[in-house]
Write a protein that holds these residues in place. Structure first.
Motif, PDB file in Angstrom:
ATOM      1  N   UNK A  84       1.639  -1.315  -0.098  1.00  0.00           N
ATOM      2  CA  UNK A  84       0.077  -0.439   0.211  1.00  0.00           C
ATOM      3  C   UNK A  84       0.911   1.284   0.254  1.00  0.00           C
ATOM      4  N   UNK A  85       0.737   1.679  -1.237  1.00  0.00           N
ATOM      5  CA  UNK A  85       1.494   3.447  -1.233  1.00  0.00           C
ATOM      6  C   UNK A  85       1.078   4.593  -0.921  1.00  0.00           C
ATOM      7  N   UNK A  86      -0.243   4.828  -0.627  1.00  0.00           N
ATOM      8  CA  UNK A  86      -1.128   5.898  -0.064  1.00  0.00           C
ATOM      9  C   UNK A  86      -1.827   6.151  -1.293  1.00  0.00           C
ATOM     10  N   UNK A  87      -2.229   7.342  -0.754  1.00  0.00           N
ATOM     11  CA  UNK A  87      -3.548   7.923  -1.617  1.00  0.00           C
ATOM     12  C   UNK A  87      -3.883   9.235  -0.965  1.00  0.00           C
ATOM     13  N   UNK A  88      -4.682   9.451  -2.236  1.00  0.00           N
ATOM     14  CA  UNK A  88      -5.423  11.724  -1.387  1.00  0.00           C
ATOM     15  C   UNK A  88      -6.713  10.745  -1.030  1.00  0.00           C
ATOM     16  N   UNK A  89      -7.187  11.856  -0.376  1.00  0.00           N
ATOM     17  CA  UNK A  89      -8.884  12.319  -0.400  1.00  0.00           C
ATOM     18  C   UNK A  89      -9.115  13.337  -0.661  1.00  0.00           C
ATOM     19  N   UNK A  90     -10.450  14.034  -0.697  1.00  0.00           N
ATOM     20  CA  UNK A  90     -10.699  15.008  -1.278  1.00  0.00           C
ATOM     21  C   UNK A  90     -12.263  14.893  -1.323  1.00  0.00           C
ATOM     22  N   UNK A  91     -13.163  16.017  -0.947  1.00  0.00           N
ATOM     23  CA  UNK A  91     -14.395  15.877  -0.824  1.00  0.00           C
ATOM     24  C   UNK A  91     -15.649  14.691  -1.806  1.00  0.00           C
ATOM     25  N   UNK A  92     -16.535  14.189  -1.347  1.00  0.00           N
ATOM     26  CA  UNK A  92     -17.357  13.555  -2.096  1.00  0.00           C
ATOM     27  C   UNK A  92     -18.540  14.094  -2.448  1.00  0.00           C
TER      28      UNK A  92
END
Length: 242
Positions: A132-140
């Protein structure tokens, strides 16, 4: 049979898993011991359970499951998982995101995978070669609609609908609907484009409540499943029993 419980910000999702396959999937706004008791009476073969929660811990529910199950696991960042976690701050990583990564690696072992979870927030995560390298979070989508309504004086509150989305709107409502939907589509298309340049055989998985809605609006070959976290939780439960 195993019971996987994913308590999210809006809904609790419950999957009954038999032989590694989800045989029933339920959603509820309210989950408590009475709800689980009814579920267990209807499915007496369930003898193991795993739970992950994005909310505060429900100690009464967890005590009930510990007493009723032969095996019970509360999944958090301290529980061993069958993939390598490269997140720099594992204590801040949402356990549901890690469970989804395990689920993705279960479906496509040791592949390069983009996971997009369309929930209250949209998470964009990458698994590569069992890591698991990671990622981003953005509003749904719902957050974006509510923000436009809340922080402006005249814009109405809109929501997703199944009508075809045009490139541009010609009313305030259609302008908001097209703006939010197309904005999310273009955003995800950008991630897919850039990751496909890096990973020639990229697998793409959409999950979460709005996954089918957006899968129909993207041109790429996408595997959409509402129960990715459940598959991951089940794999983690079995991994910790090995």
């Amino acid at each position: 049979m195993n019971l996987a419980i994913d308590i999210g910000n809006t809904l609790a999702k419950l999957a009954i898993i038999d032989g590694g396959q989800v045989v029933d999937f339920l959603k509820t706004e309210q989950i408590d011991t009475a709800y689980i008791e009814k579920l267990l009476k209807a499915n007496p073969g369930i003898d193991a359970a795993v739970i992950v929660s994005s909310r505060d811990t429900d100690e009464e529910l967890e005590r009930f499951l510990e007493q009723r199950m032969k095996r019970f696991l509360r999944f958090d960042q301290n529980v061993p998982v069958p993939i390598v976690n490269r997140y720099a701050t594992p204590g801040t990583l949402g356990a549901d995101r890690l469970a989804a990564a395990v689920g993705a690696n279960t479906i496509y072992p040791n592949s390069d995978i983009l996971i997009v979870d369309f929930g209250t927030a949209i998470t964009i995560d990458v698994v590569s070669g069992g890591e698991f390298l990671g990622g981003n979070i953005t509003p749904g989508a719902a957050i974006r609609f509510k923000a436009l309504h809340h922080f402006t004086k005249k814009l109405p509150l809109c929501s997703l609908n199944d009508n075809p989305t045009e490139l541009f709107g010609n009313t305030s409502v259609s302008a908001i609907e097209c703006g939010v939907v197309n904005g999310i589509v273009y955003e995800i298309e950008g991630y897919i484009r850039d990751l496909q340049r890096k990973y020639s055989d990229l697998r793409i998985i959409f999950t979460g409540g709005d996954s089918n809605f957006f899968a129909k609006r993207l041109k790429n070959t996408i595997f959409a499943t509402y129960d990715l976290v459940a598959y991951g939780l089940n794999r983690i439960l079995e991994y910790n029993a090995e």
